[in-house]
Design a protein around this motif. Structure first.
Motif, short mmCIF file in Angstrom:
data_model
loop_
_atom_site.label_atom_id
_atom_site.label_comp_id
_atom_site.label_asym_id
_atom_site.label_seq_id
_atom_site.Cartn_x
_atom_site.Cartn_y
_atom_site.Cartn_z
N VAL A 167 23.82 14.69 1.95
CA VAL A 167 23.03 15.88 1.63
C VAL A 167 21.64 15.83 2.27
CG1 VAL A 167 21.98 17.18 -0.26
CG2 VAL A 167 24.31 16.32 -0.49
N LEU A 168 21.02 14.65 2.25
CA LEU A 168 19.64 14.54 2.73
C LEU A 168 19.52 13.97 4.14
CD1 LEU A 168 18.13 13.04 -0.55
CD2 LEU A 168 18.19 15.45 0.15
N GLY A 169 20.61 13.47 4.68
CA GLY A 169 20.54 12.82 5.98
C GLY A 169 19.83 11.48 5.92
N ALA A 170 19.82 10.86 4.75
CA ALA A 170 19.13 9.57 4.57
C ALA A 170 19.89 8.45 5.26
CB ALA A 170 18.97 9.27 3.08
N ALA A 171 19.15 7.48 5.74
CA ALA A 171 19.73 6.29 6.35
C ALA A 171 19.69 5.14 5.35
CB ALA A 171 18.93 5.89 7.59
N LYS A 204 0.85 -1.20 0.00
CA LYS A 204 0.00 0.00 0.00
C LYS A 204 0.88 1.24 0.00
CE LYS A 204 -0.44 0.12 4.98
NZ LYS A 204 -1.31 0.24 6.12
N GLY A 205 0.29 2.38 -0.34
CA GLY A 205 1.03 3.64 -0.35
C GLY A 205 1.69 3.91 -1.69
N VAL A 206 2.68 4.79 -1.70
CA VAL A 206 3.42 5.14 -2.90
C VAL A 206 4.87 4.74 -2.70
CG1 VAL A 206 4.21 7.06 -4.35
CG2 VAL A 206 1.89 7.07 -3.43
N GLY A 207 5.47 4.13 -3.70
CA GLY A 207 6.87 3.73 -3.64
C GLY A 207 7.64 4.35 -4.78
N ALA A 245 19.80 -0.72 -3.17
CA ALA A 245 19.80 -0.20 -1.80
C ALA A 245 18.39 0.27 -1.45
CB ALA A 245 20.78 0.96 -1.66
N VAL A 246 18.09 0.21 -0.16
CA VAL A 246 16.85 0.77 0.37
C VAL A 246 17.26 1.90 1.30
CG1 VAL A 246 14.77 0.34 1.73
CG2 VAL A 246 15.69 -1.47 0.25
N MET A 247 16.68 3.07 1.05
CA MET A 247 17.02 4.28 1.80
C MET A 247 15.79 4.79 2.55
SD MET A 247 20.21 4.67 0.83
CE MET A 247 20.61 6.33 1.34
N ARG A 248 16.04 5.56 3.63
CA ARG A 248 14.93 6.14 4.38
C ARG A 248 15.31 7.51 4.90
NH1 ARG A 248 13.20 2.29 8.49
NH2 ARG A 248 11.96 1.42 6.82
N ALA A 249 14.38 8.44 4.78
CA ALA A 249 14.53 9.78 5.36
C ALA A 249 13.15 10.39 5.50
CB ALA A 249 15.41 10.67 4.48
N ALA A 250 12.98 11.23 6.48
CA ALA A 250 11.71 11.94 6.70
C ALA A 250 10.52 11.00 6.77
CB ALA A 250 11.50 12.99 5.60
N GLY A 251 10.75 9.81 7.31
CA GLY A 251 9.67 8.85 7.45
C GLY A 251 9.30 8.10 6.18
N THR A 309 10.55 5.77 2.62
CA THR A 309 11.54 4.82 2.14
C THR A 309 11.51 4.78 0.62
OG1 THR A 309 11.20 3.48 4.13
CG2 THR A 309 12.24 2.38 2.26
N TRP A 310 12.68 4.69 0.00
CA TRP A 310 12.76 4.52 -1.45
C TRP A 310 13.89 3.55 -1.76
CZ3 TRP A 310 14.05 8.89 1.17
CH2 TRP A 310 15.36 9.32 1.12
N GLN A 311 13.91 3.11 -3.02
CA GLN A 311 14.89 2.12 -3.45
C GLN A 311 15.76 2.68 -4.55
OE1 GLN A 311 12.98 -1.74 -4.25
NE2 GLN A 311 11.18 -0.92 -3.23
N LEU A 312 17.04 2.31 -4.52
CA LEU A 312 17.99 2.64 -5.58
C LEU A 312 18.34 1.35 -6.30
CD1 LEU A 312 20.47 4.88 -3.53
CD2 LEU A 312 18.53 5.62 -4.92
#
Length: 136
Positions: free
Chosen positions: A32-36, A11-14, A45-51, A53-56
């Motif tokens: 730059v973004l403070g992403a984890a 569910k949601g947007v990816g 890779a799976v990244m997360r910032a500001a609550g 998550t996105w994938q590279l």
């Protein structure tokens, strides 16, 4: 486990971002973004910032993917963006796209990562990927 991860995206947007160099993208996004970094291997890779998550994905990881030709020889990588709508029926979306004369990059298919997806192109050329979790 890729199947469990895919099912968790029901569910949601990816967002999947196609990049030339996953490590360089991770380093820039972290700095730059403070992403984890949630998960990282050579081509993914799976990244997360500001609550969120996105994938590279590297070009290599998409070598047999429906979008391979979309980013080939493109310098401005915005063309490699997939907008994923988790929890949206890909079969119904594909049918509506066909009825309206839309472009179907790839019809609805069950994927090995646990989702049933379709790749649909909007009038501006953006790739929208409605998807639902595969039961089982």
């Amino acid at each position: 486990d890729p199947m469990a991860f895919g099912r968790g995206l029901a569910k949601g947007v990816g967002v999947n971002i196609l990049v030339k160099d996953v490590e360089a993208s991770i380093r820039w996004q972290a700095h730059v973004l403070g992403a984890a970094v949630i998960y990282w291997e050579d081509h993914f890779a799976v990244m997360r910032a500001a609550g969120d998550t996105w994938q590279l994905h590297s070009d290599w990881s998409y070598r047999d993917h429906e979008m391979t030709g979309v980013v080939q020889d493109v310098e401005a990588r915005g063309a490699g963006l997939e907008i994923r709508l988790y929890g949206v029926d890909p079969d119904a979306s594909e049918a509506r796209a066909r009825e309206s004369g839309g472009i179907i990059l790839a019809g609805s298919l069950d994927k090995p990562h646990g989702l049933r997806e379709a790749y649909l192109v909007d009038p501006d050329g953006y790739i929208w990927v409605p998807g639902v979790g595969i039961s089982g």
